[in-house]
Scaffold this motif. Sequence first.
Motif, PDB file in Angstrom:
ATOM      1  N   GLN A  63       0.835  -1.200   0.000  1.00  0.00           N
ATOM      2  CA  GLN A  63       0.000   0.000   0.000  1.00  0.00           C
ATOM      3  C   GLN A  63       0.867   1.246   0.000  1.00  0.00           C
ATOM      4  N   VAL A  64       0.431   2.266  -0.735  1.00  0.00           N
ATOM      5  CA  VAL A  64       1.049   3.590  -0.659  1.00  0.00           C
ATOM      6  C   VAL A  64       0.464   4.307   0.544  1.00  0.00           C
ATOM      7  N   GLU A  65       1.335   4.702   1.470  1.00  0.00           N
ATOM      8  CA  GLU A  65       0.869   5.424   2.662  1.00  0.00           C
ATOM      9  C   GLU A  65       0.866   6.934   2.449  1.00  0.00           C
ATOM     10  N   ASP A  66       1.854   7.435   1.721  1.00  0.00           N
ATOM     11  CA  ASP A  66       1.921   8.875   1.524  1.00  0.00           C
ATOM     12  C   ASP A  66       2.872   9.162   0.369  1.00  0.00           C
ATOM     13  N   ALA A  67       2.809  10.370  -0.153  1.00  0.00           N
ATOM     14  CA  ALA A  67       3.680  10.788  -1.245  1.00  0.00           C
ATOM     15  C   ALA A  67       3.815  12.294  -1.213  1.00  0.00           C
ATOM     16  N   SER A  68       4.915  12.795  -1.747  1.00  0.00           N
ATOM     17  CA  SER A  68       5.154  14.233  -1.748  1.00  0.00           C
ATOM     18  C   SER A  68       4.303  14.958  -2.776  1.00  0.00           C
ATOM     19  N   ASP A  69       3.882  14.263  -3.832  1.00  0.00           N
ATOM     20  CA  ASP A  69       3.219  14.930  -4.944  1.00  0.00           C
ATOM     21  C   ASP A  69       2.354  13.918  -5.698  1.00  0.00           C
ATOM     22  N   ARG A  70       1.131  14.329  -6.040  1.00  0.00           N
ATOM     23  CA  ARG A  70       0.226  13.492  -6.818  1.00  0.00           C
ATOM     24  C   ARG A  70      -0.365  14.292  -7.977  1.00  0.00           C
ATOM     25  N   PHE A  71       0.391  15.269  -8.471  1.00  0.00           N
ATOM     26  CA  PHE A  71      -0.175  16.254  -9.385  1.00  0.00           C
ATOM     27  C   PHE A  71      -0.680  15.635 -10.684  1.00  0.00           C
ATOM     28  N   ASN A  90      13.347  17.102  -3.080  1.00  0.00           N
ATOM     29  CA  ASN A  90      13.083  15.968  -3.976  1.00  0.00           C
ATOM     30  C   ASN A  90      11.713  15.386  -3.666  1.00  0.00           C
ATOM     31  N   ASP A  91      11.232  14.563  -4.565  1.00  0.00           N
ATOM     32  CA  ASP A  91       9.937  13.900  -4.378  1.00  0.00           C
ATOM     33  C   ASP A  91      10.131  12.480  -3.855  1.00  0.00           C
ATOM     34  N   TRP A  92       9.074  11.932  -3.255  1.00  0.00           N
ATOM     35  CA  TRP A  92       9.185  10.632  -2.607  1.00  0.00           C
ATOM     36  C   TRP A  92       7.817   9.971  -2.469  1.00  0.00           C
ATOM     37  N   VAL A  93       7.856   8.644  -2.274  1.00  0.00           N
ATOM     38  CA  VAL A  93       6.665   7.842  -1.962  1.00  0.00           C
ATOM     39  C   VAL A  93       7.025   6.924  -0.804  1.00  0.00           C
ATOM     40  N   ARG A  94       6.112   6.783   0.151  1.00  0.00           N
ATOM     41  CA  ARG A  94       6.307   5.844   1.253  1.00  0.00           C
ATOM     42  C   ARG A  94       5.327   4.683   1.111  1.00  0.00           C
ATOM     43  N   TYR A  95       5.853   3.470   1.168  1.00  0.00           N
ATOM     44  CA  TYR A  95       5.056   2.256   0.996  1.00  0.00           C
ATOM     45  C   TYR A  95       5.024   1.440   2.290  1.00  0.00           C
ATOM     46  N   LEU A 117      20.140  -6.210  -7.122  1.00  0.00           N
ATOM     47  CA  LEU A 117      20.141  -7.262  -6.109  1.00  0.00           C
ATOM     48  C   LEU A 117      20.611  -6.668  -4.790  1.00  0.00           C
ATOM     49  N   LEU A 118      19.914  -7.010  -3.702  1.00  0.00           N
ATOM     50  CA  LEU A 118      20.279  -6.524  -2.382  1.00  0.00           C
ATOM     51  C   LEU A 118      20.924  -7.649  -1.592  1.00  0.00           C
ATOM     52  N   ASP A 119      22.078  -7.390  -1.012  1.00  0.00           N
ATOM     53  CA  ASP A 119      22.786  -8.394  -0.214  1.00  0.00           C
ATOM     54  C   ASP A 119      22.583  -8.112   1.268  1.00  0.00           C
ATOM     55  N   ALA A 120      22.092  -9.119   1.981  1.00  0.00           N
ATOM     56  CA  ALA A 120      21.950  -9.045   3.441  1.00  0.00           C
ATOM     57  C   ALA A 120      21.142  -7.822   3.880  1.00  0.00           C
ATOM     58  N   ALA A 121      20.033  -7.576   3.190  1.00  0.00           N
ATOM     59  CA  ALA A 121      19.171  -6.460   3.584  1.00  0.00           C
ATOM     60  C   ALA A 121      18.480  -6.778   4.908  1.00  0.00           C
ATOM     61  N   PRO A 122      18.231  -5.789   5.752  1.00  0.00           N
ATOM     62  CA  PRO A 122      17.552  -6.032   7.028  1.00  0.00           C
ATOM     63  C   PRO A 122      16.054  -6.264   6.826  1.00  0.00           C
ATOM     64  N   ALA A 123      15.398  -6.812   7.829  1.00  0.00           N
ATOM     65  CA  ALA A 123      13.943  -6.977   7.789  1.00  0.00           C
ATOM     66  C   ALA A 123      13.281  -5.607   7.921  1.00  0.00           C
ATOM     67  N   VAL A 124      12.288  -5.346   7.070  1.00  0.00           N
ATOM     68  CA  VAL A 124      11.610  -4.050   7.071  1.00  0.00           C
ATOM     69  C   VAL A 124      10.101  -4.254   6.896  1.00  0.00           C
ATOM     70  N   THR A 125       9.343  -3.263   7.317  1.00  0.00           N
ATOM     71  CA  THR A 125       7.893  -3.254   7.092  1.00  0.00           C
ATOM     72  C   THR A 125       7.481  -2.123   6.161  1.00  0.00           C
ATOM     73  N   HIS A 126       8.334  -1.086   6.032  1.00  0.00           N
ATOM     74  CA  HIS A 126       8.059   0.077   5.206  1.00  0.00           C
ATOM     75  C   HIS A 126       9.263   0.392   4.334  1.00  0.00           C
ATOM     76  N   VAL A 127       8.984   0.933   3.163  1.00  0.00           N
ATOM     77  CA  VAL A 127      10.043   1.352   2.241  1.00  0.00           C
ATOM     78  C   VAL A 127       9.710   2.748   1.741  1.00  0.00           C
ATOM     79  N   ARG A 128      10.750   3.553   1.592  1.00  0.00           N
ATOM     80  CA  ARG A 128      10.590   4.902   1.025  1.00  0.00           C
ATOM     81  C   ARG A 128      11.427   4.992  -0.247  1.00  0.00           C
ATOM     82  N   LEU A 129      10.768   5.389  -1.323  1.00  0.00           N
ATOM     83  CA  LEU A 129      11.435   5.637  -2.594  1.00  0.00           C
ATOM     84  C   LEU A 129      11.609   7.139  -2.744  1.00  0.00           C
ATOM     85  N   ASP A 130      12.852   7.592  -2.847  1.00  0.00           N
ATOM     86  CA  ASP A 130      13.151   8.998  -3.111  1.00  0.00           C
ATOM     87  C   ASP A 130      13.615   9.143  -4.547  1.00  0.00           C
ATOM     88  N   ILE A 131      13.025  10.090  -5.287  1.00  0.00           N
ATOM     89  CA  ILE A 131      13.479  10.382  -6.636  1.00  0.00           C
ATOM     90  C   ILE A 131      14.044  11.792  -6.670  1.00  0.00           C
TER      91      ILE A 131
END
Length: 384
Positions: A231-239, A269-274, A330-344
């Motif tokens: 799910q998308v929780e929030d975003a900087s811009d939805r124009f 910068n713009d971003w989306v939080r998932y 490919l991600l090596d040894a990534a930690p356990a997460v519940t949320h991800v943020r994409l910054d562009i």
Amino acid sequence: MTTGELPRYTGDASPYGGGDPYADYRTPGPAGFPFSHLPDLADRRLGAGVLAANDEFFAERENLLKPEAAHFDPEAFGHKGKIMDGWETRRRRGTDGDHPFPAEEDHDWALIRLGAPGVIRGIVVDTAHFRGNYPQSVSIEGACVEGSPSPAELLADGVKWTPLVPRTALGGHAANGFAVTAEQRFTHLRLNQHPDGGIARLRVHGEVAPAPRWLAALGTFDLAALENGGQVEDASDRFYSSPTNTIQPGRSRKMDDGWETRRRRGTGNDWVRYRLTGQSVIRAVEIDTGYLKGNSAGWAALSGRDGERGDWGELLPRTRLQPDTVHRFLLDAAPAVTHVRLDIFPDGGIARLRLHGALTEEGAARLAARHRERGGCPPPSGLG
């Protein structure tokens, strides 16, 4: 506007007088209803469908789930009459000349399979362009039946239908919104229109609730995908377009089928939080800029956190993106997460984000617990 203050539209709209057919369309405005930001569980792109309807004489039931707004051509007529972009039934009549009006209980209905099972927060019954030929009222029920039940199985006596929207008067040429409070998981809806008429579109906003056993069988899957409970929780811009497009199924097919921001001036910068399906470990990332050529993001970075208040940690450093390209990491040894943020950086857009990985034991246990709380679905009638 809160869910207790939803606008109500009743009565006919004025006959179409020419010009913009949406000029007098009754709606809460560009922001929509309080639940409009949630994904449409009845989106055809998720696999939703209208399984059956008792009548579709004037206009086909499948029109209900078209993703685009209803179109109106005042000059379009066919051999059955006016061609409407919606579901429209014939006029109901009584039993004989002495009883010309339909009985109180007479109504038309359609069965809808949701594209993704979920908890429904709000429903929009859109009567756009149905100005004097909309139903007097509607009622909506929900059921939870796993598998691929037929219409006959859904209508069998053993299926439990839960009222979601009581019989309520509608307005013509309007977006009629209804808040839903049932904290249950549903897979199918029964839309009833009383006694007859036409509905342009049906939107079912809510939160996807995937089946834990299916995801466990898959093992590795897209943890951000809408159909898997991302799910998308929030975003900087939805124009220009919704960030929820980035987690829709399949590849984008045109520029507005992704997420695109307005042109940024100055710094930032713009971003989306998932929010992911559950606590999980991401092993591979896809960032797709398909169809975004002169407006794709220049760079992207990913960070993740575990829990609502965890610290953000780097998953993918700031990386150069190419236009109209699928980028794989490919991600090596990534930690356990519940949320991800994409910054562009600095602005622009991406078409799709795929986060391939697996739930942790804790994440799988929490997902199973939520599934039990929302009520498991019985198999369809006659299938054991």
